[in-house]
Design an enzyme around this catalytic site. Structure first.
Site, PDB file in Angstrom:
ATOM      1  N   PRO A  48       1.038  -0.909   0.004  1.00  0.00           N
ATOM      2  CA  PRO A  48      -0.013   0.053  -0.084  1.00  0.00           C
ATOM      3  C   PRO A  48       0.751   1.230  -0.317  1.00  0.00           C
ATOM      4  O   PRO A  48       1.772   1.594   0.478  1.00  0.00           O
ATOM      5  CB  PRO A  48      -1.024   0.049   0.998  1.00  0.00           C
ATOM      6  CG  PRO A  48       0.369  -1.130   2.229  1.00  0.00           C
ATOM      7  CD  PRO A  48       0.256  -2.078   1.276  1.00  0.00           C
ATOM      8  N   ASN A  49       0.174   2.376  -0.661  1.00  0.00           N
ATOM      9  CA  ASN A  49       0.832   3.582  -0.893  1.00  0.00           C
ATOM     10  C   ASN A  49       2.190   3.819  -2.014  1.00  0.00           C
ATOM     11  O   ASN A  49       2.945   5.199  -1.554  1.00  0.00           O
ATOM     12  CB  ASN A  49       1.331   4.320   0.425  1.00  0.00           C
ATOM     13  CG  ASN A  49       0.094   4.288   1.149  1.00  0.00           C
ATOM     14  OD1 ASN A  49      -1.107   4.749   0.836  1.00  0.00           O
ATOM     15  ND2 ASN A  49      -0.048   3.815   2.803  1.00  0.00           N
TER      16      ASN A  49
ATOM     17  N   ARG B  91       4.704  11.149  -1.879  1.00  0.00           N
ATOM     18  CA  ARG B  91       4.446  10.427  -1.054  1.00  0.00           C
ATOM     19  C   ARG B  91       5.495  11.308  -0.358  1.00  0.00           C
ATOM     20  O   ARG B  91       6.628  10.517  -0.474  1.00  0.00           O
ATOM     21  CB  ARG B  91       4.358   8.845  -0.761  1.00  0.00           C
ATOM     22  CG  ARG B  91       3.905   9.378   0.206  1.00  0.00           C
ATOM     23  CD  ARG B  91       3.641   6.954   0.372  1.00  0.00           C
ATOM     24  NE  ARG B  91       4.228   6.579   1.443  1.00  0.00           N
ATOM     25  CZ  ARG B  91       3.855   5.145   1.786  1.00  0.00           C
ATOM     26  NH1 ARG B  91       4.968   4.756   1.286  1.00  0.00           N
ATOM     27  NH2 ARG B  91       4.104   5.324   2.884  1.00  0.00           N
TER      28      ARG B  91
ATOM     29  N   TYR C   6      10.663   9.455   1.112  1.00  0.00           N
ATOM     30  CA  TYR C   6      11.025   8.302   0.198  1.00  0.00           C
ATOM     31  C   TYR C   6      11.912   8.718  -0.941  1.00  0.00           C
ATOM     32  O   TYR C   6      11.981   8.111  -1.982  1.00  0.00           O
ATOM     33  CB  TYR C   6       9.791   8.283  -0.382  1.00  0.00           C
ATOM     34  CG  TYR C   6       8.881   7.502   0.557  1.00  0.00           C
ATOM     35  CD1 TYR C   6       9.516   5.560   1.361  1.00  0.00           C
ATOM     36  CD2 TYR C   6       7.624   7.824   1.511  1.00  0.00           C
ATOM     37  CE1 TYR C   6       9.187   5.370   2.585  1.00  0.00           C
ATOM     38  CE2 TYR C   6       7.347   7.132   2.696  1.00  0.00           C
ATOM     39  CZ  TYR C   6       7.833   5.544   3.511  1.00  0.00           C
ATOM     40  OH  TYR C   6       7.372   5.531   4.197  1.00  0.00           O
TER      41      TYR C   6
ATOM     42  N   ASN D 229       7.832  -5.438  -1.218  1.00  0.00           N
ATOM     43  CA  ASN D 229       8.451  -4.197   0.269  1.00  0.00           C
ATOM     44  C   ASN D 229       6.606  -4.350   0.424  1.00  0.00           C
ATOM     45  O   ASN D 229       6.224  -3.667  -0.134  1.00  0.00           O
ATOM     46  CB  ASN D 229       8.688  -2.702  -1.088  1.00  0.00           C
ATOM     47  CG  ASN D 229       8.668  -2.089   0.259  1.00  0.00           C
ATOM     48  OD1 ASN D 229       8.166  -2.281   1.459  1.00  0.00           O
ATOM     49  ND2 ASN D 229       8.991  -0.722  -0.137  1.00  0.00           N
TER      50      ASN D 229
ATOM     51  N   ALA E  84       3.544  -0.673   4.764  1.00  0.00           N
ATOM     52  CA  ALA E  84       2.723  -0.916   5.746  1.00  0.00           C
ATOM     53  C   ALA E  84       2.548  -1.859   6.585  1.00  0.00           C
ATOM     54  O   ALA E  84       2.306  -2.506   8.036  1.00  0.00           O
ATOM     55  CB  ALA E  84       1.631   0.144   6.627  1.00  0.00           C
TER      56      ALA E  84
ATOM     57  N   HIS F 211       4.400  -4.204   9.090  1.00  0.00           N
ATOM     58  CA  HIS F 211       4.331  -3.849  10.687  1.00  0.00           C
ATOM     59  C   HIS F 211       3.703  -4.376  11.864  1.00  0.00           C
ATOM     60  O   HIS F 211       3.424  -4.672  13.053  1.00  0.00           O
ATOM     61  CB  HIS F 211       3.907  -2.674  11.604  1.00  0.00           C
ATOM     62  CG  HIS F 211       5.424  -1.761  10.100  1.00  0.00           C
ATOM     63  ND1 HIS F 211       6.449  -1.752  10.382  1.00  0.00           N
ATOM     64  CD2 HIS F 211       5.024  -0.758   9.720  1.00  0.00           C
ATOM     65  CE1 HIS F 211       7.441  -1.090   9.390  1.00  0.00           C
ATOM     66  NE2 HIS F 211       6.889  -0.271   8.897  1.00  0.00           N
TER      67      HIS F 211
ATOM     68  N   ASP G 262       1.908 -14.552   7.180  1.00  0.00           N
ATOM     69  CA  ASP G 262       1.552 -16.432   6.471  1.00  0.00           C
ATOM     70  C   ASP G 262       1.452 -17.033   5.093  1.00  0.00           C
ATOM     71  O   ASP G 262       1.929 -18.043   4.486  1.00  0.00           O
ATOM     72  CB  ASP G 262       0.062 -16.650   7.062  1.00  0.00           C
ATOM     73  CG  ASP G 262      -0.192 -16.130   8.190  1.00  0.00           C
ATOM     74  OD1 ASP G 262       1.171 -16.260   8.814  1.00  0.00           O
ATOM     75  OD2 ASP G 262      -0.959 -16.880   9.261  1.00  0.00           O
TER      76      ASP G 262
ATOM     77  N   GLU H 277      12.961  -8.870   1.440  1.00  0.00           N
ATOM     78  CA  GLU H 277      12.145  -7.919   2.434  1.00  0.00           C
ATOM     79  C   GLU H 277      12.671  -6.872   1.966  1.00  0.00           C
ATOM     80  O   GLU H 277      13.842  -6.480   2.014  1.00  0.00           O
ATOM     81  CB  GLU H 277      12.003  -8.392   3.450  1.00  0.00           C
ATOM     82  CG  GLU H 277      10.701  -6.857   4.229  1.00  0.00           C
ATOM     83  CD  GLU H 277      10.542  -7.524   5.976  1.00  0.00           C
ATOM     84  OE1 GLU H 277      10.997  -7.934   6.300  1.00  0.00           O
ATOM     85  OE2 GLU H 277      10.723  -6.731   6.621  1.00  0.00           O
TER      86      GLU H 277
ATOM     87  N   HIS I 297      12.976  -2.397   1.752  1.00  0.00           N
ATOM     88  CA  HIS I 297      11.766  -1.379   2.627  1.00  0.00           C
ATOM     89  C   HIS I 297      13.048   0.277   1.861  1.00  0.00           C
ATOM     90  O   HIS I 297      14.189  -0.016   2.128  1.00  0.00           O
ATOM     91  CB  HIS I 297      11.926  -0.332   3.896  1.00  0.00           C
ATOM     92  CG  HIS I 297      11.843  -1.754   4.674  1.00  0.00           C
ATOM     93  ND1 HIS I 297      10.089  -2.546   4.615  1.00  0.00           N
ATOM     94  CD2 HIS I 297      12.283  -3.244   5.604  1.00  0.00           C
ATOM     95  CE1 HIS I 297       9.928  -2.766   5.281  1.00  0.00           C
ATOM     96  NE2 HIS I 297       9.867  -4.528   5.297  1.00  0.00           N
TER      97      HIS I 297
ATOM     98  N   SER J 253      12.968   3.525   2.986  1.00  0.00           N
ATOM     99  CA  SER J 253      14.140   4.227   4.288  1.00  0.00           C
ATOM    100  C   SER J 253      14.216   3.019   5.090  1.00  0.00           C
ATOM    101  O   SER J 253      13.976   2.135   5.341  1.00  0.00           O
ATOM    102  CB  SER J 253      12.560   4.894   4.791  1.00  0.00           C
ATOM    103  OG  SER J 253      11.688   4.029   5.185  1.00  0.00           O
TER     104      SER J 253
ATOM    105  N   ARG K  65      13.259   5.450  12.326  1.00  0.00           N
ATOM    106  CA  ARG K  65      11.759   5.914  12.252  1.00  0.00           C
ATOM    107  C   ARG K  65      11.362   5.524  13.820  1.00  0.00           C
ATOM    108  O   ARG K  65      11.601   5.651  14.786  1.00  0.00           O
ATOM    109  CB  ARG K  65      11.303   5.864  10.710  1.00  0.00           C
ATOM    110  CG  ARG K  65      12.302   5.904   9.656  1.00  0.00           C
ATOM    111  CD  ARG K  65      10.971   5.997   8.383  1.00  0.00           C
ATOM    112  NE  ARG K  65       9.999   6.743   7.883  1.00  0.00           N
ATOM    113  CZ  ARG K  65       9.059   6.874   7.178  1.00  0.00           C
ATOM    114  NH1 ARG K  65       9.415   4.726   6.420  1.00  0.00           N
ATOM    115  NH2 ARG K  65       8.127   7.435   7.208  1.00  0.00           N
TER     116      ARG K  65
ATOM    117  N   ARG L 136       7.720   1.597  13.219  1.00  0.00           N
ATOM    118  CA  ARG L 136       8.160   0.752  11.803  1.00  0.00           C
ATOM    119  C   ARG L 136       9.193   0.246  12.720  1.00  0.00           C
ATOM    120  O   ARG L 136      10.187  -0.705  11.417  1.00  0.00           O
ATOM    121  CB  ARG L 136       8.752   2.085  10.836  1.00  0.00           C
ATOM    122  CG  ARG L 136       7.442   3.226  10.343  1.00  0.00           C
ATOM    123  CD  ARG L 136       7.924   3.286   9.559  1.00  0.00           C
ATOM    124  NE  ARG L 136       7.177   4.930   9.598  1.00  0.00           N
ATOM    125  CZ  ARG L 136       5.695   5.007   8.886  1.00  0.00           C
ATOM    126  NH1 ARG L 136       5.569   4.443   7.570  1.00  0.00           N
ATOM    127  NH2 ARG L 136       5.129   6.224   9.171  1.00  0.00           N
TER     128      ARG L 136
END
Ligand code: DQA
Length: 139
Positions: A8-9, A16, A21, A72, A75, A78, A85, A96, A98, A100, A105, A109
């Site tokens: 998301p986002n 953003r 970012y 990625n 959110a 977290h 799963d 994985e 990220h 940032s 932060r 996070r």
């Protein structure tokens, strides 16, 4: 096929919180991943969704194919146990990523529910994290 999946986002990159970012857009990210993959002789499918069910379907497909995944989770990282799963079903590598450095932060996070089922984690290196993840998978 290697899947580069974004939660998301992340479709709002460039607009953003550019201080966090950067000013490059999601389209720039897709183009960079495609260029890196071409150079490495890999085939990638780069996607983004804000819908949990869609992400789960993509992860099932990767699991069924035994494909490697660069993820990625945004959110969802977290708190989303359903995404975790589904990640646990993967048979290929899971990197994985990220953009940032989540550890510098907000406290919420600092913990990832995904990392325990990931092959490895890259955080804080901007779009380079995706490049490094693809290079790792190519080796
Ligand atoms: C992120 C970090 C997450 O905490 C955040 O919710 C995101 C992006 C990153 O790439 O730095 O959406 O995964």
């Amino acid at each position: 096929m290697i899947y580069v999946l974004n939660g998301p986002n992340l479709g709002r990159l460039g607009l953003r919180e550019p201080g966090i970012y950067g000013s490059s857009t999601y389209a720039d990210l897709v183009e960079m991943c495609q260029t890196v993959a071409d150079d490495l002789g890999l085939t990638v499918d780069v996607k983004q969704t804000n819908a949990e069910h869609e992400m789960l379907e993509w992860l099932y497909r990767a699991a069924d194919e035994g494909a490697d995944v660069v993820l990625n989770p945004g959110a969802w990282t977290h708190y989303n146990y359903a995404v975790r799963d589904a990640c646990a079903m993967l048979r290929g590598k899971l990197v994985e990523v990220h953009i940032s450095n989540v550890h510098t932060r907000e406290e919420f996070r600092h913990h990832s529910v995904i990392s325990a089922v990931a092959t490895g984690v890259i955080a804080g290196l901007g779009f380079d994290g995706y490049r490094l993840a693809l290079e790792h998978i190519a080796r």
